[in-house]
Design an enzyme around this catalytic site. Structure first.
Site, PDB file in Angstrom:
ATOM      1  N   CYS A  44       2.561  -7.700  10.984  1.00 35.77           N
ATOM      2  CA  CYS A  44       1.807  -8.950  10.743  1.00 35.77           C
ATOM      3  C   CYS A  44       2.683 -10.192  10.776  1.00 35.77           C
ATOM      4  O   CYS A  44       2.207 -11.306  10.503  1.00 35.77           O
ATOM      5  CB  CYS A  44       1.051  -8.825   9.432  1.00 35.77           C
ATOM      6  SG  CYS A  44      -0.054  -7.398   9.468  1.00 35.77           S
ATOM      7  N   GLY A  45       3.973 -10.023  11.071  1.00 34.98           N
ATOM      8  CA  GLY A  45       4.835 -11.172  11.363  1.00 34.98           C
ATOM      9  C   GLY A  45       5.580 -11.773  10.191  1.00 34.98           C
ATOM     10  O   GLY A  45       6.413 -12.654  10.366  1.00 34.98           O
ATOM     11  N   GLU A  46       5.291 -11.275   8.968  1.00 31.12           N
ATOM     12  CA  GLU A  46       5.893 -11.942   7.817  1.00 31.12           C
ATOM     13  C   GLU A  46       7.299 -11.461   7.490  1.00 31.12           C
ATOM     14  O   GLU A  46       7.975 -12.046   6.663  1.00 31.12           O
ATOM     15  CB  GLU A  46       4.987 -11.787   6.584  1.00 31.12           C
ATOM     16  CG  GLU A  46       4.903 -10.389   5.974  1.00 31.12           C
ATOM     17  CD  GLU A  46       3.873  -9.487   6.662  1.00 31.12           C
ATOM     18  OE1 GLU A  46       3.424  -9.858   7.760  1.00 31.12           O
ATOM     19  OE2 GLU A  46       3.540  -8.431   6.111  1.00 31.12           O
ATOM     20  N   GLY A  76       4.182   0.295   8.922  1.00 32.85           N
ATOM     21  CA  GLY A  76       3.906  -0.345  10.206  1.00 32.85           C
ATOM     22  C   GLY A  76       5.223  -0.644  10.906  1.00 32.85           C
ATOM     23  O   GLY A  76       6.253  -0.836  10.247  1.00 32.85           O
ATOM     24  N   PRO A 112       0.042 -10.496   4.209  1.00 35.40           N
ATOM     25  CA  PRO A 112      -1.401 -10.772   4.328  1.00 35.40           C
ATOM     26  C   PRO A 112      -2.222 -10.232   3.157  1.00 35.40           C
ATOM     27  O   PRO A 112      -3.294 -10.740   2.866  1.00 35.40           O
ATOM     28  CB  PRO A 112      -1.803 -10.054   5.611  1.00 35.40           C
ATOM     29  CG  PRO A 112      -0.617  -9.348   6.137  1.00 35.40           C
ATOM     30  CD  PRO A 112       0.570  -9.658   5.282  1.00 35.40           C
ATOM     31  N   THR A 113      -1.739  -9.174   2.515  1.00 31.95           N
ATOM     32  CA  THR A 113      -2.427  -8.517   1.387  1.00 31.95           C
ATOM     33  C   THR A 113      -3.872  -8.126   1.728  1.00 31.95           C
ATOM     34  O   THR A 113      -4.767  -8.254   0.883  1.00 31.95           O
ATOM     35  CB  THR A 113      -2.419  -9.368   0.087  1.00 31.95           C
ATOM     36  OG1 THR A 113      -3.261 -10.516   0.247  1.00 31.95           O
ATOM     37  CG2 THR A 113      -1.023  -9.840  -0.272  1.00 31.95           C
ATOM     38  N   GLY A 114      -4.056  -7.623   2.940  1.00 34.84           N
ATOM     39  CA  GLY A 114      -5.384  -7.227   3.408  1.00 34.84           C
ATOM     40  C   GLY A 114      -6.119  -6.306   2.448  1.00 34.84           C
ATOM     41  O   GLY A 114      -7.273  -6.568   2.095  1.00 34.84           O
ATOM     42  N   THR A 115      -5.477  -5.222   2.024  1.00 36.94           N
ATOM     43  CA  THR A 115      -6.152  -4.316   1.090  1.00 36.94           C
ATOM     44  C   THR A 115      -5.801  -4.628  -0.358  1.00 36.94           C
ATOM     45  O   THR A 115      -6.659  -4.487  -1.236  1.00 36.94           O
ATOM     46  CB  THR A 115      -5.794  -2.835   1.351  1.00 36.94           C
ATOM     47  OG1 THR A 115      -4.958  -2.744   2.476  1.00 36.94           O
ATOM     48  CG2 THR A 115      -7.031  -2.012   1.521  1.00 36.94           C
ATOM     49  N   ASN A 153       7.861  -7.242  11.451  1.00 39.40           N
ATOM     50  CA  ASN A 153       6.888  -6.168  11.203  1.00 39.40           C
ATOM     51  C   ASN A 153       5.542  -6.537  11.856  1.00 39.40           C
ATOM     52  O   ASN A 153       5.413  -7.641  12.404  1.00 39.40           O
ATOM     53  CB  ASN A 153       6.755  -5.965   9.693  1.00 39.40           C
ATOM     54  CG  ASN A 153       6.056  -7.140   9.041  1.00 39.40           C
ATOM     55  OD1 ASN A 153       6.151  -8.268   9.519  1.00 39.40           O
ATOM     56  ND2 ASN A 153       5.354  -6.890   7.974  1.00 39.40           N
ATOM     57  N   SER A 160       0.787  -1.238   0.000  1.00 38.72           N
ATOM     58  CA  SER A 160       0.000   0.000   0.000  1.00 38.72           C
ATOM     59  C   SER A 160       0.822   1.293   0.000  1.00 38.72           C
ATOM     60  O   SER A 160       0.508   2.210  -0.763  1.00 38.72           O
ATOM     61  CB  SER A 160      -0.957   0.010   1.186  1.00 38.72           C
ATOM     62  OG  SER A 160      -1.962  -0.938   0.966  1.00 38.72           O
TER      63      SER A 160
HETATM   64  O1  CDP Z   1      -2.544  -5.066   1.530  1.00 36.98           O
HETATM   65  P1  CDP Z   1      -1.592  -4.057   2.091  1.00 36.98           P
HETATM   66  O2  CDP Z   1      -0.418  -3.765   1.214  1.00 36.98           O
HETATM   67  O3  CDP Z   1      -2.298  -2.787   2.496  1.00 36.98           O
HETATM   68  O4  CDP Z   1      -1.003  -4.611   3.483  1.00 36.98           O
HETATM   69  P2  CDP Z   1      -0.898  -6.085   4.090  1.00 36.98           P
HETATM   70  O5  CDP Z   1      -0.273  -7.021   3.096  1.00 36.98           O
HETATM   71  O6  CDP Z   1      -2.198  -6.483   4.682  1.00 36.98           O
HETATM   72  O7  CDP Z   1       0.133  -5.862   5.272  1.00 36.98           O
HETATM   73  C1  CDP Z   1       1.517  -5.785   5.001  1.00 36.98           C
HETATM   74  C2  CDP Z   1       2.204  -4.985   6.047  1.00 36.98           C
HETATM   75  O8  CDP Z   1       1.797  -3.623   5.955  1.00 36.98           O
HETATM   76  C3  CDP Z   1       1.887  -5.353   7.482  1.00 36.98           C
HETATM   77  O9  CDP Z   1       2.580  -6.457   7.965  1.00 36.98           O
HETATM   78  C4  CDP Z   1       2.306  -4.075   8.172  1.00 36.98           C
HETATM   79  O10 CDP Z   1       3.719  -4.027   8.260  1.00 36.98           O
HETATM   80  C5  CDP Z   1       1.807  -3.010   7.225  1.00 36.98           C
HETATM   81  N1  CDP Z   1       0.441  -2.525   7.589  1.00 36.98           N
HETATM   82  C6  CDP Z   1       0.296  -1.446   8.469  1.00 36.98           C
HETATM   83  O11 CDP Z   1       1.287  -0.931   8.935  1.00 36.98           O
HETATM   84  N2  CDP Z   1      -0.936  -0.970   8.827  1.00 36.98           N
HETATM   85  C7  CDP Z   1      -2.047  -1.541   8.371  1.00 36.98           C
HETATM   86  N3  CDP Z   1      -3.243  -1.065   8.758  1.00 36.98           N
HETATM   87  C8  CDP Z   1      -1.953  -2.651   7.490  1.00 36.98           C
HETATM   88  C9  CDP Z   1      -0.691  -3.112   7.108  1.00 36.98           C
END
Ligand code: CDP
Length: 589
Positions: free
Chosen positions: A282-284, A127, A437-440, A280, A83
């Site tokens: 989420c641990g990865e 993060g 995790p690629t949440g977003t 970081n 992101s």
């Molecule tokens: O999908 P996106 O690129 O937004 O993030 P993610 O793959 O879900 O998370 C990757 C990393 O981004 C996490 O391990 C954190 O280091 C950081 N992160 C954060 O700082 N704050 C968030 N709300 C989500 C992710």
């Protein structure tokens, strides 16, 4: 920035992409008015990252051609960078990494420096992870005042409150990881820190387990708690009791998780620069103090070739390996350029990042690919596929990094790294692969997240500000349509349930393939994590989802298996153990 070509095609947006891009990613002016379109965004990113190419004389790529390649790479949804790169590339902020680790030293000055640095990083969309293991235990003496120390958990609260106040770039709150070694005298307080719901809500907490501790658990022995400031043994605890307490807390609330610190350090590519104490949020991504890493993920569901799938013929396995190879190489170049394009909020971070040039290429859309190939996640076949794909990405990723080393030179600390000692490389990057995790990102790309199974075939997703998105998995819908089974009544039933396992009027094959996180036995979650970990330089973000009825013994077994299978950490989540969760099936909504 390179001028946008006139014929640049508009990106074909997935159903939820526009909402997410508008909320978080498209640039706005001071009055909050949107000043770019999705096409502008992806061109801004592509051209900014491609422009870095110009400084390498030996480069085999031309900036404008590469910018177009990067644009196509992202807008085909085959690859997306993390992101902060999407948000900040080509902007004044220019901070492009998602992951940071900051040191927390045992003095008021160092602690508040870390609070300040974390705030700066959160502002830029990153993060932060911290180890609190160097802080002297609660109630030990403080030389300068003659008073007593507050201890790690008390300071953790300050970091948590500071995070609460700093919204990341006005878009998302900063995420944190807090780690305490299992042999720190305050470990019991730390394990119980999140007992009250809502406490330390901006932190994931993990206990750093050592080999000595794990052996003590195995042999049912006591182990030493050591004050980090004096080296004095303060107490001895029965390892098994602590391990069981960890399990109990994880059962109650999902926190704390565990990380295997010695194992992480066994894979530290640059041990001469110090020990890895934290990951970081989420641990990865394990990192050295003051190190940052930028991530990017390949959407595996884009590599399915319809009609090319024949179980009897290994050459017709339904996957476009040649295209996957092209995308891996292009993505590694992209992520390496991101390092040069990124501006960090601290000189010490810039220095450490430039020395090791870590990148983290991973995957998303794995569960979708399994659906497309009609393979069950919880099957030997599914595991083998995961292992084969990640081995391929790892191998090609390392080749791409070696190729960049020829063009641009190895990462500056290569000579003293483990690769040089083992006569491997040279490589451009100290690490190449990480499963995020690629949440977003997975919402933008319209695919399943990371290597996770789908949470539900149809579900509502709580996103920002209480807004909800309703999602039906497209592969499930297509499979039902193919079988002539699609009906609105059925969809309503699936929305309510999330799962189809109890719908015995549906064909057995369909039920076997279309499994969801909660249908899958925990052991298969863990095996899949381990399969990906075997071919990943850094670590794998994965949650082992458990049904509400799972027992403490189930979690004990999962933790132990994670240790035996070579995972770097493990996170479990028992459905319904918290009142607010990000993902929820239809029932109870
Ligand atoms: O999908 P996106 O690129 O937004 O993030 P993610 O793959 O879900 O998370 C990757 C990393 O981004 C996490 O391990 C954190 O280091 C950081 N992160 C954060 O700082 N704050 C968030 N709300 C989500 C992710």
């Amino acid at each position: 920035m390179l001028t946008m070509p006139k014929n640049l095609p508009q990106p074909q947006l997935k159903p939820n992409t526009e909402v997410v891009l508008q909320k978080r990613y498209l640039r706005k002016d001071l009055s909050g008015k949107q000043v770019e379109t999705p096409r502008d965004l992806f061109w801004r990113v592509a051209s900014c990252i491609a422009a870095e190419e110009a400084k390498y004389n030996q480069s085999t790529c031309k900036g404008d051609v590469l910018a177009r390649d990067f644009y196509d790479l992202m807008t085909s949804w085959k690859f997306l960078p993390n992101s902060p790169t999407l948000m900040n590339a080509g902007t004044d902020l220019g901070q492009l990494s998602a992951c940071f680790v900051l040191p927390v030293g045992d003095s008021i000055e160092e602690i508040f420096d870390a609070v300040k640095y974390a705030a700066m990083i959160h502002k830029s969309g990153g993060g932060t992870g911290f180890s609190f293991s160097r802080l002297r235990p609660k109630d030990s003496r403080v030389g300068s005042t003659g008073g007593v120390a507050s201890g790690p958990v008390s300071f953790l609260r300050i970091f948590n409150t500071a995070t609460e106040q700093v919204k990341q770039g006005g878009t998302r709150r900063g995420a944190n990881m807090g780690i305490l070694r299992v042999d720190h005298p305050d470990i019991l307080e730390f394990i119980r820190a999140k007992e009250k719901e809502g406490e330390f809500n901006n932190f994931n907490l993990s206990v750093g387990l050592t080999e000595v501790f794990m052996r003590a658990v195995e042999n049912d022995e006591h182990y030493d708690l050591v004050a980090p400031n004096s080296g004095e043994v303060i107490n001895r605890l029965r390892a098994r009791e602590i391990f069981e307490l960890l399990v109990k807390k994880a059962w109650q609330s999902g926190d704390p998780g565990i990380v295997f610190l010695d194992r992480i350090n066994r894979d530290n590519p640059t041990p001469d620069q110090g020990e890895i104490e934290s990951t970081n949020p989420c641990g990865e991504q394990p990192l050295l103090p003051y190190e940052a890493c930028n991530l990017g993920s390949i959407n595996l569901s884009c590599f399915y070739v319809p009609g090319h799938n024949d179980a009897a013929d290994p050459a017709r396995d339904g996957i476009d390996w040649a295209e996957l190879k092209r995308v891996v190489h292009l993505s590694v170049r992209f992520l390496d350029n991101v390092i040069d394009a990124s501006r960090f909020p601290l000189d010490s971070i810039t220095e450490t990042v430039r020395k090791n040039r870590k990148i983290g290429l991973g995957v998303m859309g794995f569960a979708d690919l399994l659906y497309q190939l009609e393979m069950a996640y919880d099957s030997q076949q599914g595991l083998e596929l995961g292992e084969r794909i990640m081995a391929f990405i790892q191998e090609e990723g390392h080749k791409a990094s070696a190729q960049l080393a020829v063009e641009r030179g190895a990462f500056p600390a290569y000579a003293t790294s483990v690769y040089a000692k083992k006569k491997l490389g040279p490589y451009r990057n100290a690490t190449v692969t990480t499963i995020a995790p690629t949440g977003t990102l997975s919402i933008i790309a319209g695919c399943s997240s990371g290597v996770e199974p789908l949470f539900a075939l149809c579900f509502t997703r709580n996103i920002l500000d209480g807004e909800r998105l309703v999602e039906v998995n497209p592969h499930f819908e297509a499979a039902l349509a193919d079988a002539g089974l699609f009906s609105h009544e059925l969809m309503d039933a699936v929305v309510a349930k999330g799962s189809i396992q109890e719908m015995d009027y549906l064909p057995a094959k369909l039920r076997k393939v279309f499994v969801t996180a909660m249908d899958i036995a925990p052991v298969w979650h863990l095996r899949m994590q381990a399969a990906f970990q075997r071919h990943t330089d850094n670590a794998v973000s994965k949650t082992v989802n458990l049904t509400n009825s799972a027992t403490e013994q189930d979690i004990f077994d999962i933790y132990w298996l994670a240790y035996q299978e070579g995972c770097k950490g493990v996170t479990v989540y028992r459905d319904g153990c918290k009142s607010i969760q990000v993902l929820a099936t239809g029932e109870g909504q």
